[in-house]
Scaffold this motif. Structure first.
Motif, PDB file in Angstrom:
ATOM      1  N   GLU A  71       0.825  -1.216   0.000  1.00  0.00           N
ATOM      2  CA  GLU A  71       0.000   0.000   0.000  1.00  0.00           C
ATOM      3  C   GLU A  71       0.862   1.272   0.000  1.00  0.00           C
ATOM      4  N   GLU A  72       2.029   1.196  -0.579  1.00  0.00           N
ATOM      5  CA  GLU A  72       2.937   2.337  -0.597  1.00  0.00           C
ATOM      6  C   GLU A  72       2.286   3.589  -1.174  1.00  0.00           C
ATOM      7  N   ASP A  73       1.480   3.432  -2.217  1.00  0.00           N
ATOM      8  CA  ASP A  73       0.921   4.597  -2.914  1.00  0.00           C
ATOM      9  C   ASP A  73      -0.311   5.178  -2.231  1.00  0.00           C
ATOM     10  N   ARG A  74      -1.053   4.362  -1.454  1.00  0.00           N
ATOM     11  CA  ARG A  74      -2.328   4.829  -0.902  1.00  0.00           C
ATOM     12  C   ARG A  74      -2.286   5.074   0.598  1.00  0.00           C
ATOM     13  N   LEU A  75      -1.267   4.599   1.268  1.00  0.00           N
ATOM     14  CA  LEU A  75      -1.246   4.637   2.725  1.00  0.00           C
ATOM     15  C   LEU A  75      -1.139   6.054   3.279  1.00  0.00           C
ATOM     16  N   SER A  76      -0.327   6.892   2.668  1.00  0.00           N
ATOM     17  CA  SER A  76      -0.076   8.230   3.214  1.00  0.00           C
ATOM     18  C   SER A  76      -1.349   9.059   3.324  1.00  0.00           C
ATOM     19  N   SER A  77      -2.150   9.091   2.268  1.00  0.00           N
ATOM     20  CA  SER A  77      -3.366   9.904   2.299  1.00  0.00           C
ATOM     21  C   SER A  77      -4.335   9.408   3.368  1.00  0.00           C
ATOM     22  N   THR A  78      -4.407   8.094   3.560  1.00  0.00           N
ATOM     23  CA  THR A  78      -5.274   7.527   4.596  1.00  0.00           C
ATOM     24  C   THR A  78      -4.805   7.922   5.985  1.00  0.00           C
ATOM     25  N   LEU A  79      -3.512   7.809   6.227  1.00  0.00           N
ATOM     26  CA  LEU A  79      -2.975   8.161   7.548  1.00  0.00           C
ATOM     27  C   LEU A  79      -3.086   9.660   7.809  1.00  0.00           C
ATOM     28  N   ASP A  80      -2.872  10.472   6.784  1.00  0.00           N
ATOM     29  CA  ASP A  80      -2.990  11.924   6.965  1.00  0.00           C
ATOM     30  C   ASP A  80      -4.402  12.301   7.400  1.00  0.00           C
ATOM     31  N   GLY A 107       3.746  -8.409   5.245  1.00  0.00           N
ATOM     32  CA  GLY A 107       4.753  -8.984   4.357  1.00  0.00           C
ATOM     33  C   GLY A 107       4.850  -8.280   3.023  1.00  0.00           C
ATOM     34  N   SER A 108       4.699  -6.963   3.003  1.00  0.00           N
ATOM     35  CA  SER A 108       4.726  -6.199   1.749  1.00  0.00           C
ATOM     36  C   SER A 108       6.083  -6.322   1.062  1.00  0.00           C
ATOM     37  N   THR A 109       6.063  -6.220  -0.275  1.00  0.00           N
ATOM     38  CA  THR A 109       7.295  -6.268  -1.058  1.00  0.00           C
ATOM     39  C   THR A 109       7.639  -4.910  -1.659  1.00  0.00           C
ATOM     40  N   ASP A 110       6.836  -3.884  -1.366  1.00  0.00           N
ATOM     41  CA  ASP A 110       7.116  -2.533  -1.869  1.00  0.00           C
ATOM     42  C   ASP A 110       7.574  -1.659  -0.693  1.00  0.00           C
ATOM     43  N   GLY A 111       7.334  -0.369  -0.766  1.00  0.00           N
ATOM     44  CA  GLY A 111       7.803   0.553   0.263  1.00  0.00           C
ATOM     45  C   GLY A 111       6.805   0.846   1.366  1.00  0.00           C
ATOM     46  N   THR A 112       5.846  -0.033   1.587  1.00  0.00           N
ATOM     47  CA  THR A 112       4.837   0.185   2.629  1.00  0.00           C
ATOM     48  C   THR A 112       5.474   0.412   3.992  1.00  0.00           C
ATOM     49  N   ALA A 113       6.424  -0.435   4.367  1.00  0.00           N
ATOM     50  CA  ALA A 113       7.073  -0.308   5.678  1.00  0.00           C
ATOM     51  C   ALA A 113       7.818   1.020   5.790  1.00  0.00           C
ATOM     52  N   ARG A 114       8.446   1.441   4.704  1.00  0.00           N
ATOM     53  CA  ARG A 114       9.186   2.710   4.727  1.00  0.00           C
ATOM     54  C   ARG A 114       8.248   3.893   4.961  1.00  0.00           C
ATOM     55  N   VAL A 115       7.077   3.871   4.317  1.00  0.00           N
ATOM     56  CA  VAL A 115       6.084   4.925   4.525  1.00  0.00           C
ATOM     57  C   VAL A 115       5.623   4.922   5.974  1.00  0.00           C
ATOM     58  N   ALA A 116       5.332   3.740   6.503  1.00  0.00           N
ATOM     59  CA  ALA A 116       4.875   3.629   7.890  1.00  0.00           C
ATOM     60  C   ALA A 116       5.945   4.121   8.866  1.00  0.00           C
ATOM     61  N   GLN A 117       7.190   3.786   8.606  1.00  0.00           N
ATOM     62  CA  GLN A 117       8.279   4.228   9.482  1.00  0.00           C
ATOM     63  C   GLN A 117       8.375   5.754   9.531  1.00  0.00           C
ATOM     64  N   GLY A 118       8.088   6.390   8.405  1.00  0.00           N
ATOM     65  CA  GLY A 118       8.093   7.847   8.386  1.00  0.00           C
ATOM     66  C   GLY A 118       7.066   8.435   9.341  1.00  0.00           C
ATOM     67  N   TYR A 119       5.898   7.817   9.428  1.00  0.00           N
ATOM     68  CA  TYR A 119       4.853   8.299  10.342  1.00  0.00           C
ATOM     69  C   TYR A 119       5.203   7.992  11.795  1.00  0.00           C
ATOM     70  N   VAL A 120       5.878   6.869  12.037  1.00  0.00           N
ATOM     71  CA  VAL A 120       6.320   6.559  13.399  1.00  0.00           C
ATOM     72  C   VAL A 120       7.292   7.630  13.876  1.00  0.00           C
ATOM     73  N   ARG A 121       8.217   8.008  13.013  1.00  0.00           N
ATOM     74  CA  ARG A 121       9.196   9.043  13.383  1.00  0.00           C
ATOM     75  C   ARG A 121       8.512  10.401  13.600  1.00  0.00           C
ATOM     76  N   ARG A 122       7.538  10.710  12.762  1.00  0.00           N
ATOM     77  CA  ARG A 122       6.897  12.018  12.826  1.00  0.00           C
ATOM     78  C   ARG A 122       6.011  12.168  14.066  1.00  0.00           C
ATOM     79  N   TYR A 123       5.270  11.114  14.407  1.00  0.00           N
ATOM     80  CA  TYR A 123       4.287  11.226  15.487  1.00  0.00           C
ATOM     81  C   TYR A 123       4.731  10.545  16.782  1.00  0.00           C
ATOM     82  N   GLY A 124       5.764   9.727  16.718  1.00  0.00           N
ATOM     83  CA  GLY A 124       6.232   9.045  17.913  1.00  0.00           C
ATOM     84  C   GLY A 124       5.683   7.640  18.029  1.00  0.00           C
ATOM     85  N   LEU A 125       6.485   6.766  18.633  1.00  0.00           N
ATOM     86  CA  LEU A 125       6.137   5.350  18.732  1.00  0.00           C
ATOM     87  C   LEU A 125       4.897   5.098  19.578  1.00  0.00           C
ATOM     88  N   ASP A 126       4.579   6.019  20.478  1.00  0.00           N
ATOM     89  CA  ASP A 126       3.403   5.827  21.324  1.00  0.00           C
ATOM     90  C   ASP A 126       2.104   6.102  20.572  1.00  0.00           C
TER      91      ASP A 126
END
Length: 354
Positions: A71-80, A107-126
């Motif tokens: 979900e690399e392409d669609r995840l950001s807009s949903t989380l925003d 188990g994604s094979t694209d950049g889904t995890a990378r997008v998610a990691q960006g939000y973890v850094r921005r908002y905090g692990l909690d």
């Protein structure tokens, strides 16, 4: 002679199909008892992040579970959209409205995890958490694993495509408020060949974990009110297969929810703990299994109409409906015919979780 030959072919095909279903029941049962590895991940640390349990006392008001596979392409807009709404609501309600968003990377094979990691850094692990599944198992498995590590008093399932307006959470909350009850309305119905299991009453639940001290209820977001418009847009074959699927759902889980597949559902913590701990199906029809389990346990369910927009990039294909029908056959056979899938009580589940 021809009739005899056709009957023989029919029996062989039916036997082959039944064998496949039984093999699938056995495989799913094994995966239920031997789950694969899932880890909460801190992108800025190699130290393991402790996984909470849904059987612990809640420490957040709301958990939002987002299953994501490629979900690399669609995840950001949903989380925003989700995080902006949650922050506005916190500003309105005050600091007592706490929340977390759990992104389950299936188990994604694209950049889904990378997008998610960006939000973890921005908002905090909690606030934003990334749960990594070691290999792709399906949406149902991802939702289950996310729910089982959630910390919220209420637990929301939301699809990564953002097809449902997130603010409709308030509609689900209102619907859930109307049907919530403090305890079970009845004991679960035992499987034909399984040892009977009983749901714990509110008084007996007090001996178990903190999650057993809460109301019961589920709100299914629904697109059923958009049914006529959808029929016009779909092909005849797609409409035929969809109607056939709805008939199968009715035969397995009844007709009290017309749209079981909308990816926007709200659970009380206690309901989520019981239902997802019992859930076995890992792909398309886990929603139907949850409805079936709720019916057997007497957990109240309501259907709530929500705003929904079709988003490009849907992973549903014609073949998916056929596979969904196979899962429904597995559900019917495993619970009602073979009796090999028992429904466990919440005290038993809480002990297993610890």
């Amino acid at each position: 002679m021809l009739l005899y030959f056709l009957q023989l072919i029919g029996l062989l095909v039916a036997g082959y199909a039944l064998g496949k279903v039984i093999n699938l029941v056995t495989l799913i049962t094994k995966e239920f008892t031997e789950p694969i590895v899932c880890t909460l991940e801190d992108p800025d640390s190699t130290a393991p992040v402790p996984c909470p349990s849904i059987f612990d006392a809640p420490t957040k008001a709301l958990s939002c579970i987002v299953p994501a596979y490629n979900e690399e392409d669609r995840l950001s807009s949903t989380l925003d959209e989700a995080l902006a709404y949650l922050q506005r609501r916190r500003d309105r309600q005050g600091p007592q409205f706490t929340y977390e968003v759990i992104i389950v990377d299936d188990g994604s094979t694209d950049g889904t995890a990378r997008v998610a990691q960006g939000y973890v850094r921005r908002y905090g692990l909690d606030t934003v958490r990334l749960l990594r599944v070691s290999s792709n198992r399906g949406k149902g498995h991802a939702v289950k694993r996310g729910m089982l590590v959630s910390r919220g008093e209420y637990c929301l399932l939301m699809d990564a495509d953002g097809a449902t307006r997130f603010a409709d959470l308030e509609k689900l909350e209102a619907g859930l408020e109307r049907v919530m009850q403090p305890g079970f309305s009845r004991s679960p119905r035992p499987s034909p060949s399984a040892a009977p299991t009983t749901a714990t009453s509110p008084s007996s639940a007090s001996s178990g974990g903190p999650s057993q001290q809460g109301p019961l209820g589920v709100a299914y977001g629904s697109r059923a009110h958009l049914h006529k418009d959808a029929i016009v847009k779909r092909s005849r074959l797609r409409n035929f297969l969809t109607r056939g699927f709805h008939v199968l759902v009715y035969l397995v889980a009844g007709g009290r929810v017309r749209d079981t597949q909308c990816g926007f559902k709200l659970f009380t913590r206690r309901s989520a703990a019981i239902l997802f701990s019992n859930q076995r199906l890992q792909r398309w029809c886990f929603d139907v299994e949850l409805l079936y389990l709720a019916e057997q346990l007497g957990i109240p369910v309501t259907e709530v109409f929500v705003n929904w927009t079709e988003i490009p990039g849907s992973k549903i294909r014609f073949t998916s409906i056929i596979l969904m029908a196979l899962e429904l056959a597995v559900l019917k056979i495993a619970y009602q015919v073979m009796g090999s899938w028992a429904i466990h009580s919440e005290v038993m589940l809480a002990k297993k979780a610890t």
